[in-house]
Design an enzyme around this catalytic site. Structure first.
Site, PDB file in Angstrom:
ATOM      1  N   ASN A 124      23.518  62.535  57.947  1.00  0.00           N
ATOM      2  CA  ASN A 124      24.533  61.770  58.671  1.00  0.00           C
ATOM      3  C   ASN A 124      24.084  60.332  58.946  1.00  0.00           C
ATOM      4  O   ASN A 124      24.836  59.388  58.732  1.00  0.00           O
ATOM      5  CB  ASN A 124      24.898  62.484  59.970  1.00  0.00           C
ATOM      6  CG  ASN A 124      25.551  63.822  59.700  1.00  0.00           C
ATOM      7  OD1 ASN A 124      25.920  64.113  58.559  1.00  0.00           O
ATOM      8  ND2 ASN A 124      25.693  64.643  60.725  1.00  0.00           N
ATOM      9  N   HIS A 170      60.884  27.579  50.123  1.00  0.00           N
ATOM     10  CA  HIS A 170      61.899  28.494  49.564  1.00  0.00           C
ATOM     11  C   HIS A 170      61.915  28.442  48.035  1.00  0.00           C
ATOM     12  O   HIS A 170      62.927  28.754  47.420  1.00  0.00           O
ATOM     13  CB  HIS A 170      63.307  28.168  50.089  1.00  0.00           C
ATOM     14  CG  HIS A 170      63.376  27.906  51.557  1.00  0.00           C
ATOM     15  ND1 HIS A 170      63.604  28.892  52.484  1.00  0.00           N
ATOM     16  CD2 HIS A 170      63.194  26.760  52.271  1.00  0.00           C
ATOM     17  CE1 HIS A 170      63.598  28.363  53.710  1.00  0.00           C
ATOM     18  NE2 HIS A 170      63.329  27.084  53.592  1.00  0.00           N
ATOM     19  N   SER A 291      51.238  38.711  22.415  1.00  0.00           N
ATOM     20  CA  SER A 291      52.117  39.874  22.366  1.00  0.00           C
ATOM     21  C   SER A 291      52.005  40.509  20.995  1.00  0.00           C
ATOM     22  O   SER A 291      51.794  39.817  19.997  1.00  0.00           O
ATOM     23  CB  SER A 291      53.556  39.423  22.630  1.00  0.00           C
ATOM     24  OG  SER A 291      54.464  40.331  22.049  1.00  0.00           O
ATOM     25  N   LYS A 297      54.028  34.231  22.024  1.00  0.00           N
ATOM     26  CA  LYS A 297      53.730  34.481  23.439  1.00  0.00           C
ATOM     27  C   LYS A 297      52.271  34.198  23.813  1.00  0.00           C
ATOM     28  O   LYS A 297      51.360  34.441  23.048  1.00  0.00           O
ATOM     29  CB  LYS A 297      54.027  35.947  23.795  1.00  0.00           C
ATOM     30  CG  LYS A 297      55.497  36.291  23.863  1.00  0.00           C
ATOM     31  CD  LYS A 297      56.221  35.706  25.073  1.00  0.00           C
ATOM     32  CE  LYS A 297      55.911  36.421  26.372  1.00  0.00           C
ATOM     33  NZ  LYS A 297      56.541  37.729  26.476  1.00  0.00           N
ATOM     34  N   ASN A 299      50.571  35.317  27.281  1.00  0.00           N
ATOM     35  CA  ASN A 299      50.833  35.957  28.571  1.00  0.00           C
ATOM     36  C   ASN A 299      49.668  35.761  29.547  1.00  0.00           C
ATOM     37  O   ASN A 299      48.512  35.910  29.163  1.00  0.00           O
ATOM     38  CB  ASN A 299      51.090  37.450  28.372  1.00  0.00           C
ATOM     39  CG  ASN A 299      52.342  37.706  27.550  1.00  0.00           C
ATOM     40  OD1 ASN A 299      53.304  36.950  27.634  1.00  0.00           O
ATOM     41  ND2 ASN A 299      52.311  38.754  26.745  1.00  0.00           N
ATOM     42  N   GLU A 304      48.263  38.217  36.240  1.00  0.00           N
ATOM     43  CA  GLU A 304      49.104  39.371  36.600  1.00  0.00           C
ATOM     44  C   GLU A 304      48.255  40.531  37.108  1.00  0.00           C
ATOM     45  O   GLU A 304      48.608  41.213  38.072  1.00  0.00           O
ATOM     46  CB  GLU A 304      49.925  39.823  35.399  1.00  0.00           C
ATOM     47  CG  GLU A 304      50.951  38.791  34.942  1.00  0.00           C
ATOM     48  CD  GLU A 304      51.461  39.104  33.548  1.00  0.00           C
ATOM     49  OE1 GLU A 304      52.199  40.080  33.408  1.00  0.00           O
ATOM     50  OE2 GLU A 304      51.105  38.385  32.595  1.00  0.00           O
ATOM     51  N   LYS A 339      34.199  56.519  50.325  1.00  0.00           N
ATOM     52  CA  LYS A 339      33.469  55.822  49.264  1.00  0.00           C
ATOM     53  C   LYS A 339      34.320  55.376  48.088  1.00  0.00           C
ATOM     54  O   LYS A 339      34.214  54.229  47.641  1.00  0.00           O
ATOM     55  CB  LYS A 339      32.313  56.693  48.776  1.00  0.00           C
ATOM     56  CG  LYS A 339      31.246  56.795  49.832  1.00  0.00           C
ATOM     57  CD  LYS A 339      30.195  57.816  49.510  1.00  0.00           C
ATOM     58  CE  LYS A 339      29.468  58.193  50.779  1.00  0.00           C
ATOM     59  NZ  LYS A 339      30.363  58.815  51.813  1.00  0.00           N
TER      60      LYS A 339
HETATM   61  N1  ARG Z   1      27.900  63.221  51.077  1.00  0.00           N
HETATM   62  C1  ARG Z   1      28.075  63.097  52.483  1.00  0.00           C
HETATM   63  C2  ARG Z   1      28.996  61.918  52.800  1.00  0.00           C
HETATM   64  O1  ARG Z   1      29.217  61.130  51.970  1.00  0.00           O
HETATM   65  C3  ARG Z   1      26.747  62.908  53.142  1.00  0.00           C
HETATM   66  C4  ARG Z   1      26.671  63.359  54.552  1.00  0.00           C
HETATM   67  C5  ARG Z   1      26.772  64.824  54.649  1.00  0.00           C
HETATM   68  N2  ARG Z   1      26.560  65.278  55.985  1.00  0.00           N
HETATM   69  C6  ARG Z   1      26.864  66.527  56.362  1.00  0.00           C
HETATM   70  N3  ARG Z   1      26.652  66.846  57.589  1.00  0.00           N
HETATM   71  N4  ARG Z   1      27.377  67.416  55.546  1.00  0.00           N
HETATM   72  O2  ARG Z   1      29.503  61.801  53.862  1.00  0.00           O
END
Ligand code: ARG
Length: 480
Positions: A124, A170, A291, A297, A299, A304, A339
């Site tokens: 954690n 505008h 194109s 063209k 583009n 974009e 992530k």
């Molecule tokens: N892969 C987990 C994450 O990205 C890591 C932490 C996991 N912690 C746990 N108590 N299971 O959050």
């Protein structure tokens, strides 16, 4: 047809080697799949190993690990890093995430001592650390890229400081402006984006290590040691906050969203400017595509796509806030979902900034066309009204009215304002004299707008100089 209940199916494997002490069986195949983050969090390997190196050093310094174990761990971690970087490392989904993958390989390499690395640490605080370091590294990469984009805009602004174009409100022709002035507006926006990233960096620069699972550690650890070693300003003050805070991800993505919005607005202008009815600019071959069917063209795909990527970056912001809003303290596995949006937003922004810098660096303006459009549609009408205020002493509201009548007469005749005769003008306002014609050109119009922040070419030249000083290529910051 009866469906098999996949969640009930159990993989007949041994229980998990990292946490399976109390387990008889391994996880269901679907459990393994929903749980695994190694497919994407392998991108955190460098930060994960840097964190482990610092943590191991601290454990040794505090007498929690022997120096011998510390040396073995260091050697092992460096080897793991080398294996990952050379592509030899075998990532395993069974081992869930980058933290377990690295630790398992470390233990394979150095034996017992590998299992001591996780003393006084939890995944954690480990993941909180890794993501923090990753966001910090990303800011340190993106911020100079924005500086680079600013530099490209400033160069073009210098080149086109006196190039007249229509200024729009505008998307209707409003008043003549200079192209350099228009480009410098974006230099200001990207300057604010840089400062938002820098702000985010200041706030995120605290170390969560030492929080362990959530409550801190009974071992005599020194969180200041690891904080210092990893370039943080200090350890986080509260262990619960340390493992559950993802503000830095949200802040980063918020700053990224705004930068993306700015990129998108400029992209939109580029798309408009290079369209056939406008023909204000041309992009280089390097930043356009042809194109498959229409040979003529060119583009503006890069513009974009930069505009298009804004959706996923802003989407990441919404995803992150939604993921966090109902989470009780402290860690919840939901957080693993931070992530992919984070990585995607950062990658998309990085591409967009680089593409925009390339487009801007290469773009060529079409001053004749810009001037022609800027001169049409009575764009100097405000200059006539301002002249009546200054030279005749009319209240602005009355000057506006007189000018409106003159524009009406010119429009009926199908001519520009400066093609009205003095007699025609005097029929509307008898105090008008010949000197009025001096303000009725687009050149005079932009030149006159030399108030602070105005569009006059002299202002733009000065703004260019000042911007090079105000927005240096690299800002300081406590880099590792
Ligand atoms: N892969 C987990 C994450 O990205 C890591 C932490 C996991 N912690 C746990 N108590 N299971 O959050």
């Amino acid at each position: 047809m009866a469906r098999k209940n996949t969640t009930a199916r159990v993989v007949k494997s041994r229980s998990n080697t990292m946490w399976g002490g109390r387990y008889k069986l391994g996880p269901a195949e679907i459990m393994e799949r929903i749980n695994a983050s190694i497919g994407f969090d392998r991108r955190l390997y460098a930060q994960d190993i840097a964190g482990s190196l610092a943590h191991a050093d601290m454990l040794v310094a505090q007498g929690i690990l022997t120096a011998k174990d510390g040396r073995a761990i260091r050697r092992g971690l460096l080897q793991v890093r080398a294996e990952i970087e050379s592509g030899r490392f075998k990532f395993s989904t069974k081992l869930e995430d980058i933290h377990f993958n690295v630790e398992a390989r470390l233990t394979e390499l150095i034996g017992q001592a590998g299992g001591r690395l996780h003393t006084a640490r939890s995944r954690n605080d480990q993941v909180a650390l890794d993501v923090r370091l990753w966001v910090r590294d990303t800011i340190d990469r993106l911020e100079p890229m924005l500086a680079d984009l600013q530099a490209a805009l400033i160069d073009r602004a210098e080149e086109y400081a006196a190039t007249i174009m229509p200024g729009f409100t505008h998307l209707q022709t409003a008043q003549p402006i200079t192209f350099g002035h228009h480009l410098m507006a974006y230099v200001e926006m990207f300057g604010r984006d840089r400062s938002r990233l820098a702000d985010c960096r200041v706030r995120l620069n605290e170390s969560p290590l030492g929080a362990a699972a959530l409550a801190g550690s009974p071992h005599p650890i020194d969180p200041r040691h690891t904080a210092r070693a990893l370039g943080f300003d200090r350890p986080m003050a509260n262990s619960l906050d340390a493992v559950s805070d993802r503000d830095y991800v949200v802040e980063f993505i918020a700053a990224a969203s705004l930068a993306a919005v700015h990129l998108s607005r400029l992209s939109e202008e580029i798309v408009i400017w290079c369209s056939a009815p406008f023909r204000f600019i041309a992009l280089s071959d390097a930043f356009t595509t042809g194109s498959s069917i229409m040979p003529q063209k060119r583009n503006p795909d890069a513009a974009e796509l930069t505009r298009g990527k804004t959706g996923r970056i802003v989407g990441a912001f919404v995803a992150l806030c939604t993921m966090l809003k109902g989470l009780p303290l402290t860690y919840g596995k939901d957080m693993q979902e931070d992530k992919e949006p984070l990585f995607d937003a950062a990658d998309s922004l990085e591409l967009g900034i680089a593409a925009m810098a390339g487009m801007v660096r290469d773009l060529k303006a079409n001053p004749a066309r810009m001037r022609a459009v800027a001169s049409a549609d009575y764009s100097v009408a405000t200059d006539l009204a301002d002249w009546l205020v200054r030279e005749v002493g009319l209240p602005f509201r009355q000057a506006h009215h007189v000018t409106g009548r003159l524009v009406g007469i010119a429009a009926d005749k199908g001519v520009d304002l400066d093609k009205l005769s003095l007699a025609e003008m005097r029929a509307v306002e008898s105090r008008i004299d010949r000197s009025v014609y001096r303000v009725l050109t687009v050149e005079a119009s932009v030149k006159a707008r030399k108030s602070l922040g105005g569009t006059a070419p002299a202002n733009v030249a000065r703004a260019v100089k000042e911007a090079r000083r105000r927005f240096p290529g690299r800002t300081k910051g406590s880099r590792r």
